[in-house]
Design a protein around this motif. Structure first.
Motif, short mmCIF file in Angstrom:
data_model
loop_
_atom_site.label_atom_id
_atom_site.label_comp_id
_atom_site.label_asym_id
_atom_site.label_seq_id
_atom_site.Cartn_x
_atom_site.Cartn_y
_atom_site.Cartn_z
N GLY A 70 -8.82 -16.73 -2.32
CA GLY A 70 -8.28 -17.73 -1.42
C GLY A 70 -6.87 -17.45 -0.92
N THR A 71 -6.23 -16.42 -1.42
CA THR A 71 -4.91 -16.01 -0.95
C THR A 71 -5.08 -14.87 0.03
N SER A 72 -4.36 -14.94 1.15
CA SER A 72 -4.45 -13.86 2.12
C SER A 72 -3.12 -13.68 2.84
N PHE A 73 -2.91 -12.47 3.32
CA PHE A 73 -1.73 -12.16 4.12
C PHE A 73 -1.98 -10.91 4.93
N ASN A 74 -1.17 -10.71 5.96
CA ASN A 74 -1.23 -9.51 6.78
C ASN A 74 -0.18 -8.52 6.30
N PHE A 75 -0.55 -7.26 6.27
CA PHE A 75 0.40 -6.19 6.02
C PHE A 75 0.34 -5.28 7.23
N CYS A 76 1.40 -5.29 8.03
CA CYS A 76 1.42 -4.56 9.30
C CYS A 76 2.46 -3.45 9.26
N THR A 77 2.11 -2.31 9.84
CA THR A 77 3.05 -1.20 9.93
C THR A 77 3.67 -1.17 11.31
N ALA A 78 4.82 -0.53 11.39
CA ALA A 78 5.51 -0.37 12.67
C ALA A 78 5.83 1.12 12.82
N THR A 79 7.03 1.42 13.21
CA THR A 79 7.40 2.82 13.41
C THR A 79 8.35 3.30 12.33
N LYS A 80 8.43 4.60 12.17
CA LYS A 80 9.36 5.27 11.26
C LYS A 80 9.32 4.73 9.84
N GLY A 81 8.12 4.39 9.36
CA GLY A 81 7.98 3.97 7.97
C GLY A 81 8.23 2.51 7.69
N TYR A 82 8.58 1.73 8.69
CA TYR A 82 8.81 0.31 8.47
C TYR A 82 7.48 -0.43 8.51
N ALA A 83 7.35 -1.44 7.64
CA ALA A 83 6.17 -2.30 7.61
C ALA A 83 6.62 -3.67 7.13
N GLY A 84 5.70 -4.59 7.07
CA GLY A 84 6.05 -5.90 6.59
C GLY A 84 4.85 -6.74 6.21
N ILE A 85 5.08 -7.66 5.30
CA ILE A 85 4.07 -8.63 4.90
C ILE A 85 4.35 -9.90 5.69
N GLU A 86 3.29 -10.49 6.23
CA GLU A 86 3.39 -11.76 6.94
C GLU A 86 2.49 -12.75 6.22
N GLN A 87 3.11 -13.76 5.56
CA GLN A 87 2.33 -14.74 4.82
C GLN A 87 2.95 -16.12 4.96
N ASN A 88 2.18 -17.07 5.44
CA ASN A 88 2.62 -18.46 5.59
C ASN A 88 3.94 -18.57 6.36
#
Length: 99
Positions: A70-88
């Protein structure tokens, strides 16, 4: 000559034996935590929990949707090694761990 061409085609079409694993370091609440994506096993490990993942087309470049119990989140990558978690509505920055 035929043998060389056939060998080359087989080598190209055979998947690599190594797993596609990506290691990141994410900052949450001022602390650093490792995050690992194993694309061949379709898993993401974050803060001691292993999530099942599937590709997420909502990310700007590339990413995954992580889900477990029941827990979910997005993990998205960008450029030059940067990424991020997007949750709530919260974003947690991550950087690709260099070897």
């Amino acid at each position: 000559m035929k043998r060389i061409i056939i060998s080359a085609l087989i080598a190209i079409s055979t998947p690599s034996a190594h797993a596609e694993t990506y290691n990141y370091v994410c900052k949450d609440g001022g602390r650093s935590f490792p995050l690992k994506v194993d694309d061949t096993q379709s898993t993401l490990e974050w803060k001691g929990t292993t999530y099942k993942i599937k590709e997420n087309e909502d990310c700007a470049k590339f990413g995954w949707r992580a889900e477990k119990d029941g827990t979910s989140f997005n993990f998205c990558t960008a450029t030059k090694g940067y990424a991020g978690i997007e949750q709530n509505g919260i974003e947690i920055p991550c950087d690709l761990k260099r070897r």
